[in-house]
Structures are given as structure tokens and as C-alpha cells.
Design a protein around this motif. Sequence first.
Motif, PDB file in Angstrom:
ATOM      1  N   GLY A   1      24.873  26.458   0.978  1.00  0.00           N
ATOM      2  CA  GLY A   1      25.140  26.859   2.341  1.00  0.00           C
ATOM      3  C   GLY A   1      26.636  26.940   2.602  1.00  0.00           C
ATOM      4  N   SER A   2      26.995  27.648   3.620  1.00  0.00           N
ATOM      5  CA  SER A   2      28.406  27.767   3.947  1.00  0.00           C
ATOM      6  C   SER A   2      28.734  26.947   5.185  1.00  0.00           C
ATOM      7  CB  SER A   2      28.754  29.233   4.211  1.00  0.00           C
ATOM      8  OG  SER A   2      28.127  29.664   5.395  1.00  0.00           O
ATOM      9  N   ALA A   3      29.990  26.822   5.448  1.00  0.00           N
ATOM     10  CA  ALA A   3      30.420  26.122   6.661  1.00  0.00           C
ATOM     11  C   ALA A   3      29.995  26.914   7.890  1.00  0.00           C
ATOM     12  CB  ALA A   3      31.930  25.931   6.630  1.00  0.00           C
TER      13      ALA A   3
ATOM     14  N   THR B   1      27.149  28.446   8.469  1.00  0.00           N
ATOM     15  CA  THR B   1      25.803  28.075   8.901  1.00  0.00           C
ATOM     16  C   THR B   1      25.794  26.691   9.522  1.00  0.00           C
ATOM     17  OG1 THR B   1      25.277  27.292   6.678  1.00  0.00           O
ATOM     18  CG2 THR B   1      24.656  29.541   7.204  1.00  0.00           C
ATOM     19  N   ALA B   2      26.639  25.791   9.007  1.00  0.00           N
ATOM     20  CA  ALA B   2      26.736  24.451   9.586  1.00  0.00           C
ATOM     21  C   ALA B   2      27.297  24.534  11.002  1.00  0.00           C
ATOM     22  CB  ALA B   2      27.599  23.560   8.713  1.00  0.00           C
ATOM     23  N   ASP B   3      28.294  25.391  11.199  1.00  0.00           N
ATOM     24  CA  ASP B   3      28.873  25.565  12.529  1.00  0.00           C
ATOM     25  C   ASP B   3      27.842  26.129  13.498  1.00  0.00           C
ATOM     26  OD1 ASP B   3      31.279  24.612  11.634  1.00  0.00           O
ATOM     27  OD2 ASP B   3      32.188  26.598  11.361  1.00  0.00           O
ATOM     28  N   ARG B   4      27.033  27.059  13.029  1.00  0.00           N
ATOM     29  CA  ARG B   4      25.985  27.626  13.892  1.00  0.00           C
ATOM     30  C   ARG B   4      24.976  26.560  14.288  1.00  0.00           C
ATOM     31  NH1 ARG B   4      24.599  32.552  10.328  1.00  0.00           N
ATOM     32  NH2 ARG B   4      26.512  33.721  10.474  1.00  0.00           N
ATOM     33  N   LYS B   5      24.637  25.696  13.347  1.00  0.00           N
ATOM     34  CA  LYS B   5      23.680  24.631  13.642  1.00  0.00           C
ATOM     35  C   LYS B   5      24.245  23.659  14.676  1.00  0.00           C
ATOM     36  CE  LYS B   5      20.661  21.233  11.443  1.00  0.00           C
ATOM     37  NZ  LYS B   5      19.972  21.097  12.677  1.00  0.00           N
ATOM     38  N   VAL B   6      25.509  23.298  14.526  1.00  0.00           N
ATOM     39  CA  VAL B   6      26.148  22.397  15.489  1.00  0.00           C
ATOM     40  C   VAL B   6      26.186  23.056  16.866  1.00  0.00           C
ATOM     41  CG1 VAL B   6      28.342  21.303  16.103  1.00  0.00           C
ATOM     42  CG2 VAL B   6      27.498  21.170  13.771  1.00  0.00           C
TER      43      VAL B   6
ATOM     44  N   ASP C   1      22.727  22.975  18.340  1.00  0.00           N
ATOM     45  CA  ASP C   1      22.393  21.621  18.803  1.00  0.00           C
ATOM     46  C   ASP C   1      23.059  21.314  20.143  1.00  0.00           C
ATOM     47  OD1 ASP C   1      20.876  21.274  16.550  1.00  0.00           O
ATOM     48  OD2 ASP C   1      22.390  20.108  15.464  1.00  0.00           O
TER      49      ASP C   1
END
Length: 76
Positions: A27-29, A31-36, A39
Amino acid sequence: MAKSRNNLLGVGGQRKKLSRAEQQGAGSARTADRKVAEDKKQELVRKMRERAEAQTATTAAEPGEQDDASPSAAQS
């Protein structure tokens, strides 16, 4: 619309370039940013709903108390 058949930009959108890590399944950063962000949005929506429910409960209780008192006084 595109002027030539070789230039398909705008016809179906652009696809983002995948890094080697993304191509291999990591995964990339991004996708992590989108998840945060998702949330945070869900938390904000939850808080707004709780406030709205509390506000409607208090406004519904105030006129309800007055309405309950007036019919009982009229029946007496």
C-alpha cells in the motif's frame, strides 16, 4: 472531446502511475491518508448526529411537557 484518435485524454480519464511497491501489492501513503481522512469524516458525522439528536430531544421535550399539561387540565 479529443481531436485525434491517438489522444484519448478526456475520454475515459487518466489512470495514476503505480510505483513499484504499489504494483507488488504494498500500500502507499496515499491510501493511508485517505483512510485517515475517511475516519475523521465519519467521526465528525457521528458527532453532528449526536448533537442533532440531543437538540431535537430537548426541543421535543419542552413543547411535549406543555402539551401534556394542557390536555390534562382541560380534562379535569
